[in-house]
Scaffold this motif. Sequence first.
Motif, PDB file in Angstrom:
ATOM      1  N   LEU A   1      11.115  -1.314 -68.260  1.00  0.00           N
ATOM      2  CA  LEU A   1      10.474  -1.970 -69.406  1.00  0.00           C
ATOM      3  C   LEU A   1      10.942  -1.326 -70.706  1.00  0.00           C
ATOM      4  O   LEU A   1      11.300  -2.015 -71.659  1.00  0.00           O
ATOM      5  N   TYR A   2      10.938  -0.002 -70.743  1.00  0.00           N
ATOM      6  CA  TYR A   2      11.346   0.738 -71.939  1.00  0.00           C
ATOM      7  C   TYR A   2      12.717   1.353 -71.729  1.00  0.00           C
ATOM      8  O   TYR A   2      13.000   1.917 -70.672  1.00  0.00           O
TER       9      TYR A   2
ATOM     10  N   GLY B   1       1.785  -8.718 -64.733  1.00  0.00           N
ATOM     11  CA  GLY B   1       1.396  -7.720 -63.737  1.00  0.00           C
ATOM     12  C   GLY B   1       0.359  -6.750 -64.276  1.00  0.00           C
ATOM     13  O   GLY B   1      -0.588  -6.382 -63.571  1.00  0.00           O
ATOM     14  N   LEU B   2       0.519  -6.329 -65.525  1.00  0.00           N
ATOM     15  CA  LEU B   2      -0.471  -5.434 -66.137  1.00  0.00           C
ATOM     16  C   LEU B   2      -1.818  -6.133 -66.299  1.00  0.00           C
ATOM     17  O   LEU B   2      -2.868  -5.528 -66.066  1.00  0.00           O
ATOM     18  N   ILE B   3      -1.783  -7.400 -66.672  1.00  0.00           N
ATOM     19  CA  ILE B   3      -3.026  -8.170 -66.815  1.00  0.00           C
ATOM     20  C   ILE B   3      -3.731  -8.259 -65.468  1.00  0.00           C
ATOM     21  O   ILE B   3      -4.941  -8.042 -65.372  1.00  0.00           O
ATOM     22  N   GLU B   4      -2.987  -8.554 -64.436  1.00  0.00           N
ATOM     23  CA  GLU B   4      -3.563  -8.657 -63.088  1.00  0.00           C
ATOM     24  C   GLU B   4      -4.127  -7.317 -62.634  1.00  0.00           C
ATOM     25  O   GLU B   4      -5.238  -7.245 -62.092  1.00  0.00           O
TER      26      GLU B   4
ATOM     27  N   ARG C   1      13.485 -10.982 -71.706  1.00  0.00           N
ATOM     28  CA  ARG C   1      12.129 -11.429 -72.034  1.00  0.00           C
ATOM     29  C   ARG C   1      11.363 -11.968 -70.825  1.00  0.00           C
ATOM     30  O   ARG C   1      10.152 -11.830 -70.761  1.00  0.00           O
ATOM     31  N   GLU C   2      12.043 -12.554 -69.884  1.00  0.00           N
ATOM     32  CA  GLU C   2      11.358 -13.038 -68.679  1.00  0.00           C
ATOM     33  C   GLU C   2      10.827 -11.854 -67.863  1.00  0.00           C
ATOM     34  O   GLU C   2       9.694 -11.865 -67.390  1.00  0.00           O
ATOM     35  N   LEU C   3      11.649 -10.826 -67.708  1.00  0.00           N
ATOM     36  CA  LEU C   3      11.219  -9.617 -66.998  1.00  0.00           C
ATOM     37  C   LEU C   3      10.026  -8.978 -67.703  1.00  0.00           C
ATOM     38  O   LEU C   3       9.044  -8.605 -67.065  1.00  0.00           O
ATOM     39  N   VAL C   4      10.098  -8.887 -69.020  1.00  0.00           N
ATOM     40  CA  VAL C   4       9.035  -8.258 -69.800  1.00  0.00           C
ATOM     41  C   VAL C   4       7.746  -9.080 -69.703  1.00  0.00           C
ATOM     42  O   VAL C   4       6.659  -8.515 -69.553  1.00  0.00           O
ATOM     43  N   ALA C   5       7.852 -10.405 -69.746  1.00  0.00           N
ATOM     44  CA  ALA C   5       6.664 -11.259 -69.608  1.00  0.00           C
ATOM     45  C   ALA C   5       6.061 -11.117 -68.210  1.00  0.00           C
ATOM     46  O   ALA C   5       4.835 -11.069 -68.055  1.00  0.00           O
TER      47      ALA C   5
END
Length: 105
Positions: free
Chosen positions: A83-84, A34-37, A25-29
């Motif tokens: 991620l997937y 990163g996607l938001i940025e 979950r830390e990696l996914v968050a």
Amino acid sequence: MDVEDYLRIFERVAEKKGWRVNPDRELVADFARGLIENRKRYGMAICPCRLVTGKKEIDRMIICPCVYADDDVREYGRCYCGLYLSRDRDPAASVPDRHAKYYLE
């Protein structure tokens, strides 16, 4: 969009594609941040694991989930970023970057 929104999106995409989201979950968050940025910076949710070329047609291919994700998950048990993941096989330690050819153009 915030991190929680992306976490829900990741789950929906994984469900639709027959994948699973990485249990770290830390990696996914971090990935969501990163996607938001990248969305703020480039106007697109470009994968934070990839380099942006500045060429929209090419960079569109690496909007998450990228155009390579289906093949990567099928062949390597995970997408390039991790991620997937596949539901059917263990993920490989690494995945070749199918997008690398565009970094040198």
